[in-house]
Design an enzyme around this catalytic site. Structure first.
Site, short mmCIF file in Angstrom:
data_model
loop_
_atom_site.label_atom_id
_atom_site.label_comp_id
_atom_site.label_asym_id
_atom_site.label_seq_id
_atom_site.Cartn_x
_atom_site.Cartn_y
_atom_site.Cartn_z
N THR A 27 -70.53 -46.61 -24.33
CA THR A 27 -71.09 -45.73 -24.88
C THR A 27 -70.23 -44.89 -26.85
O THR A 27 -71.54 -44.77 -27.74
CB THR A 27 -71.13 -43.93 -24.26
N GLY A 69 -70.94 -43.11 -13.86
CA GLY A 69 -71.42 -44.10 -14.82
C GLY A 69 -70.70 -44.58 -15.60
O GLY A 69 -70.55 -45.88 -16.82
N LEU A 70 -69.19 -44.24 -15.99
CA LEU A 70 -68.07 -44.81 -16.26
C LEU A 70 -68.49 -45.08 -17.86
O LEU A 70 -67.94 -45.72 -18.49
CB LEU A 70 -68.29 -46.73 -15.92
N CYS A 71 -69.23 -44.42 -18.41
CA CYS A 71 -69.45 -44.16 -19.91
C CYS A 71 -70.42 -45.31 -20.59
O CYS A 71 -69.84 -45.88 -21.59
CB CYS A 71 -68.23 -43.83 -20.80
N ASN A 72 -70.39 -46.71 -19.94
CA ASN A 72 -71.34 -47.67 -19.32
C ASN A 72 -72.72 -47.86 -19.12
O ASN A 72 -72.97 -48.02 -17.75
CB ASN A 72 -70.12 -48.22 -19.12
#
Ligand SMILES: *Cc1c(COP(=O)(O)O)cnc(C)c1O
Length: 792
Positions: free
Chosen positions: A151, A414-417
């Site tokens: 992100t 969401g693992l910042c991705n």
């Protein structure tokens, strides 16, 4: 017996691993390596830390050497001219060189001279710096980034769009930009290593981009890559290397936090422009009486790029700490390249073993995800999902909660991705928009999206990752955890078969209401039933004074010790807690001072009670909070699709009533006692109704098989089984968190969809009830009707 052979097996596996992987453990023998880890990382001794991609813990020696260096030497603001200031400046310059040498492979000083290090507060700040300083020129410039980006890298598009630049995304397999004429200035953004899956593009992808678009600029997010590898700038010709490279140091050495850098190719640095702001350290001269002119640092004379971008005073002690940390790492682990080899050995082993885990029906348990095909050996991060025996996804929250109570530290969600999530599970932008519109955000606990549509998809995945101090035991622990909780054998499946028991009778053994959501329960004898639940159940709640969010026992287990008691005869609510004077509130209040509060994803109208009372709760919980009562104008509904129409609720999370049975609690208790002597009580399940045996004894889990039941004269319909989370682990008498019964439920009571279930949600069927005053009473007979049985 299973256990001894299993232990012997672990011993053997560990030894074999040492022999097979000479690069593991930095050339130390097994004993010396484990001793080193034990003394350097005491905080890891009783846990299994598998989240190095998020942050890696610092070794003890780093902190000790920094404490000594910073106390025995005088360091001061590098903008002064004293000897302490000069000493500080020397440390800072030494650090810049060392970063380029040890992390970027630039051992040759003249090669280092082609690069500059701009200190920032982290990788995100470094990426933002480029976003803000890149010469975006309306539609003549372009930002193109790889879809599967963190992100923080995607966010650069905000700067580009603000200046009217064109933004597009690309995939690894389709080289970008060919369909458009070359823009005046183009910036490509990608990550050297995917933070979610470990897939690597390294410097190779940059070379491909530069070969095809020689005049473009490349912004490389190297935060994940550098945590366990050298980004070898010496291995590629400078013209094929990225122009700007961002990283954070806590991901590499654990401490200091809050420090990162942007490595800039000197020949490209000139295009970065300061926009507007300047500060101490980045200015040469300014006008005083009018804002007429300012001469930013190095605006005329070429010089170090960092002088143009490091506003204010550098975090100089953090930079000195970084020197200590890099030194310690070298002493413990030899070099960043040795760390690379160490973690690669662990990754190979883990990848292989995870792929070998199968259910009894031979289907795989773990699906390992790849963001894209790696151009290099991947980094030590595994992004994966758990599959059930039917190869359906098991929710990631379920996995995370179970991992947490068992002492594992992993990352899920969401693992910042979002790009990786979307491409892995085929989620479209429309899907994401729809999830957002129904109140879903990327950090909440929702496990699946697309509910009620043709395509149901997971909203998160799980990630384990290794770092310099990871050991083979970490991997072995994780594998045995997965075997224990997620490998489904036929024995477990058979337990989930509903017990078919017609015409059994039972009685109501306990009746409990919870006037304040997530606080202690009030046992009652006879009580009034309304459509939203037991009268006064979950009518009040505590909210975080700062955010307005509901407080829950899951975060604040001490809430269990707050005991509200509704006394209808006196029209009061009395609230007690250990070592606190009792509070007494009127039950009848007017609906004044309506404000909003957040509960789950709903915003509801609430009324405040009073400030003195808020202080009572704040003092007891040790955090600023307020008591709120649901406004009578509020309308909330249970999230169950039911032919019977909407089910109204007050502040409960899911439904009006929750029912469990004593035999089911006893069964769970017996299961727990097979492996330990932890005692659990029915009250940890926070049900309203507790069923007990009537004339005959009741089989465990009979509630799972029922559709309708009558308690006394009132009829209730089962809505769904109740999904359980870590909240059941709070001992309702001590307010302390335990490991059980969640661990046990997770092994024995997992549905084929991977949900951990215990007890059932109910709604009141007024239309099928006969009482003139709707009440129920402890001791009332209970009868069951199972419609499914009639349908066969
Ligand atoms: C961690 C990480 C970031 C963000 O780093 P911060 O230290 O939070 O600024 C960005 N990109 C990738 C690939 C990461 O792994």
């Amino acid at each position: 017996m299973q256990r001894p052979s299993h232990v012997a097996n672990i011993e053997q596996t560990r030894l074999k691993f040492f022999l097979d992987e000479p690069d593991y453990a930095y050339g130390m023998d097994p004993k010396a390596f484990h001793e080193t880890i034990k003394t350097e990382y005491p905080s890891l001794n009783s846990t299994t830390y598998l989240d190095h991609a998020a942050s890696t813990p610092p070794p003890r020696s780093t902190l000790i050497s920094f404490a000594e260096q910073a106390t025995n030497n005088l360091y001061s603001n590098p903008h002064s001219r004293s000897s302490s200031s000069t000493a500080t400046l020397l440390e800072i310059e030494r650090c810049r060189g060392r970063i380029l040498e040890e992390l970027f492979g630039l051992t040759d000083p003249s090669a280092r001279g082609q690069w500059d290090v701009v200190f920032t507060s982290g990788a995100t700040a470094a990426l933002k710096l480029v976003g803000e300083a890149f010469p975006w020129a309306n539609s003549h410039s372009k930002y193109i980034y790889l879809k599967q980006s963190h992100t923080s890298l995607v966010g650069v598009r905000g700067c580009a769009l603000a200046h009217g630049a064109v933004v597009s995304t690309c995939n690894v397999t389709e080289m970008p930009g060919l369909e458009h004429p070359e823009a005046d200035s183009t910036l490509f953004g990608y990550a050297a290593q995917c933070n979610a899956t470990g897939s690597r593009l390294g410097l190779g992808y940059c070379q491909q981009l530069k070969e095809r678009h020689p005049t473009s600029f490349v912004l490389l997010d190297a935060s994940a890559y550098l945590s366990t590898a050298v980004l070898d700038l010496a291995s590629v010709p400078t013209e094929y290397a990225p122009d700007f490279i961002a990283c954070s140091f806590y991901k590499i050495v654990g401490y200091p936090t809050g420090l990162g850098c942007l490595v800039v190719k000197r020949t490209s640095g000139a295009i970065l422009q300061r926009n507007g702001y300047f500060g101490g350290g980045t200015i040469d001269s300014i006008s005083v009486s009018s804002p007429e002119w300012s001469r930013p640092r190095r605006s005329l004379l070429p010089g170090p790029i960092h002088e143009r971008f490091e506003d204010g005073t550098l975090p100089f002690l953090n930079i000195i700490a970084l020197n200590c940390a890099l030194e310690t790492h070298r002493r413990l682990f030899k070099s960043q390249r040795h760390i690379s080899k160490h973690v690669s050995a662990l990754l190979r082993f883990a990848t292989r073993e995870l792929a070998l885990l199968t259910h009894e029906n031979s289907r795989p348990v773990v699906k390992q995800h790849q963001a894209f095909a790696s151009l290099e050996e991947p980094g030590p991060t595994i992004g994966f999902s758990i599959l059930d025996p039917a190869s359906e996804y098991v929710g990631h929250t379920n996995l995370e909660q179970l991992a947490t109570v068992n002492g594992f530290h992993i990352r899920t969600g969401g693992l910042c991705n979002t790009g990786v999530l979307a491409s892995t599970f085929n989620i479209s932008d429309d899907d994401l928009q729809r999830e957002y519109n129904r109140g879903r955000s990327c950090w909440d606990d929702e496990e699946f999206g697309g509910i009620g549509t043709d395509y149901k998809y997971p909203l998160g995945m799980a990630r384990i990752s290794f770092g310099a101090c990871s050991t083979i035991d970490d991997v072995l622990q994780w594998l045995s955890f997965l075997r224990r909780y997620f490998v489904v054998s036929d024995k477990i499946t058979s337990l989930l078969e509903p017990v078919k028991q017609p015409s059994i009778s039972a009685s109501l053994k306990g009746l409990m209401l919870y006037p304040i959501k997530s606080c202690g329960g009030q046992p009652v004898g006879r009580w009034e039933i309304v459509s939203t639940g037991l009268r006064y159940d979950r009518e009040w709640m505590l909210v975080d004074a700062a955010t307005g969010k509901t407080l829950s026992q899951k975060r604040y287990p001490r809430m269990a010790l707050i005991r509200p008691t509704v006394v209808p005869e006196d029209r009061v609510l009395i609230i007690s807690a250990p070592q606190r004077p009792d509070l007494c509130l009127p039950l009848d209040t007017s609906d004044e001072h309506v404000t909003a509060a957040n509960i789950c994803s709903d915003v509801v109208p609430v009324t405040s009670v009073n400030i003195d009372i808020d202080e009572w709760f704040t003092a007891f919980l040790g955090m600023p909070c307020c008591l709120r009562r649901l406004s009578s104008s509020a309308r909330r509904h249970a999230h169950f699709d039911r032919a019977t129409g909407a089910v109204p609720i007050l502040l409960s999370n899911e439904s009006p009533f929750l029912l469990i049975s004593q035999p089911s609690v006893d069964q769970v208790s017996d299961w727990i006692h097979e492996s330990n002597d932890i005692e659990i009580h029915a009250d940890c399940f926070r049900a309203n109704f507790l069923l007990g045996g009537g004339t005959a004894s009741l089989p465990p889990f009979v509630e799972d098989t029922v559709d309708l039941l009558r308690i006394g004269s009132e009829t209730f319909q089962v809505l769904a089984r109740c999904r359980r989370c870590l909240m059941v682990c709070v001992d309702q008498n001590t307010g302390c968190r335990m490991k059980e019964p969640f661990s046990c439920l997770a092994r024995k009571r997992k549905s084929p969809q991977g949900k951990i279930e215990f007890g059932v949600h109910l709604m009141w069927r007024e239309d099928l009830s006969t009482g003139s005053l709707p009440t129920i009473c402890v001791g009332d007979p209970v009868t069951f009707v199972s419609l499914r049985e009639n349908n066969g």
